[in-house]
Design a protein around this motif. Structure first.
Motif, short mmCIF file in Angstrom:
data_model
loop_
_atom_site.label_atom_id
_atom_site.label_comp_id
_atom_site.label_asym_id
_atom_site.label_seq_id
_atom_site.Cartn_x
_atom_site.Cartn_y
_atom_site.Cartn_z
N ASP A 61 43.95 56.29 41.74
CA ASP A 61 42.59 56.26 41.80
C ASP A 61 42.06 55.38 40.79
O ASP A 61 41.10 54.48 41.11
CB ASP A 61 41.95 57.78 41.75
N SER A 62 42.63 55.16 39.46
CA SER A 62 42.29 54.47 38.62
C SER A 62 42.48 53.01 38.95
O SER A 62 41.84 52.12 38.55
CB SER A 62 42.89 54.72 37.35
N LEU A 63 43.60 52.61 39.33
CA LEU A 63 44.03 51.32 39.87
C LEU A 63 43.08 51.12 41.20
O LEU A 63 42.61 49.54 40.98
CB LEU A 63 45.31 51.31 40.32
N LEU A 64 42.84 51.87 41.90
CA LEU A 64 41.86 51.50 42.95
C LEU A 64 40.59 51.23 42.37
O LEU A 64 39.89 50.01 42.60
CB LEU A 64 41.83 52.32 44.07
N SER A 65 39.98 51.83 41.59
CA SER A 65 38.72 51.58 40.87
C SER A 65 38.78 50.16 40.15
O SER A 65 37.73 49.49 40.22
CB SER A 65 38.38 52.73 39.70
N ASP A 69 36.66 46.82 40.34
CA ASP A 69 36.06 46.09 39.39
C ASP A 69 36.73 44.53 39.23
O ASP A 69 35.57 43.49 39.24
CB ASP A 69 36.29 46.81 37.99
N MET A 70 38.04 44.38 39.53
CA MET A 70 38.52 43.20 39.40
C MET A 70 38.01 42.45 40.54
O MET A 70 37.80 41.06 40.36
CB MET A 70 40.22 43.50 39.23
N ILE A 71 38.04 42.79 41.80
CA ILE A 71 37.59 41.82 42.80
C ILE A 71 36.24 41.56 42.53
O ILE A 71 35.83 40.26 42.86
CB ILE A 71 37.77 42.83 44.17
N THR A 72 35.16 42.55 42.14
CA THR A 72 33.99 41.90 41.78
C THR A 72 34.05 40.87 40.63
O THR A 72 33.08 39.90 40.89
CB THR A 72 33.07 43.41 41.30
#
Length: 152
Positions: A61-65, A69-72
Motif C-alpha cells: 500500500d505504501s509503495l502504491l501510494s 506520488d512519484m507518477i505525479t
C-alpha cells in the motif's frame, strides 16, 4: 477387547483388565496434549504469517501510494521540462535574431569606418593638393614679384 487406532499406532485396551483403561486414558491424554501443543504451535505460526502478510500488504500500500506520488512528480517534472524546452527554443530564436542584428550593426560599423577612412584620405589628399597648389602659387607670385622688382 477394544482397539483404538490413531495415526498408524494402535492402542489396545482390555475391558476386563483394571490397569488397561488407565494406560489407555494416559495414552489418550498424551495424544490430546500433543495435539493441543501442535494446534497452539499452528495458531502461533498462522498469527505470525498473518502479521507478516499484513506487514507486506502495508508495504505494498505504501509503495502504491508512493508510486502515485512519484507518477505525479514525474508528470510535473515532464511538464516543467517541456515548458523549459519551449523557453529555451524562444531564447535561442531571440539570441539568433539579436546576433543577426549585432552582425548587421557590426557590418554597418565596418562600412562606416571604411567610408570614414576613405573620406579622411580624400580630405588629406585634397588638403595636400591644396597646400601644394598654394605653395606653387606663392612660389609663382614670388617669382613674379622678383621679376617685377628686378625688371622694373
Amino acid at each position: 477387547m477394544t482397539s483404538i487406532t490413531n495415526g498408524g499406532t494402535g492402542i489396545t485396551g482390555s475391558t476386563t483388565s483394571s490397569s488397561a483403561p488407565t494406560t489407555g486414558a494416559m495414552a489418550l491424554l498424551e495424544k490430546y496434549s500433543t495435539l493441543s501443543t501442535n494446534i497452539e504451535s499452528t495458531r502461533t505460526s498462522i498469527t505470525q504469517i498473518q502479521t507478516n502478510h499484513q506487514s507486506i500488504q502495508n508495504q505494498i500500500d505504501s509503495l502504491l501510494s508512493s508510486r502515485h506520488d512519484m507518477i505525479t512528480t514525474t508528470n510535473d517534472a515532464d511538464a516543467e521540462r517541456r515548458e523549459l524546452r519551449k523557453k529555451l527554443k524562444l531564447a535561442i530564436r531571440l539570441y539568433d535574431a539579436a546576433d543577426g542584428r549585432r552582425r548587421n550593426a557590426q557590418a554597418e560599423l565596418d562600412d562606416a569606418q571604411r567610408d570614414s577612412t576613405t573620406v579622411r584620405r580624400c580630405g588629406d589628399e585634397s588638403r595636400r593638393a591644396f597646400l601644394e597648389s598654394r605653395r606653387l602659387f606663392r612660389s609663382a607670385c614670388r617669382d613674379v614679384r622678383i621679376a617685377s622688382v628686378g625688371g622694373g
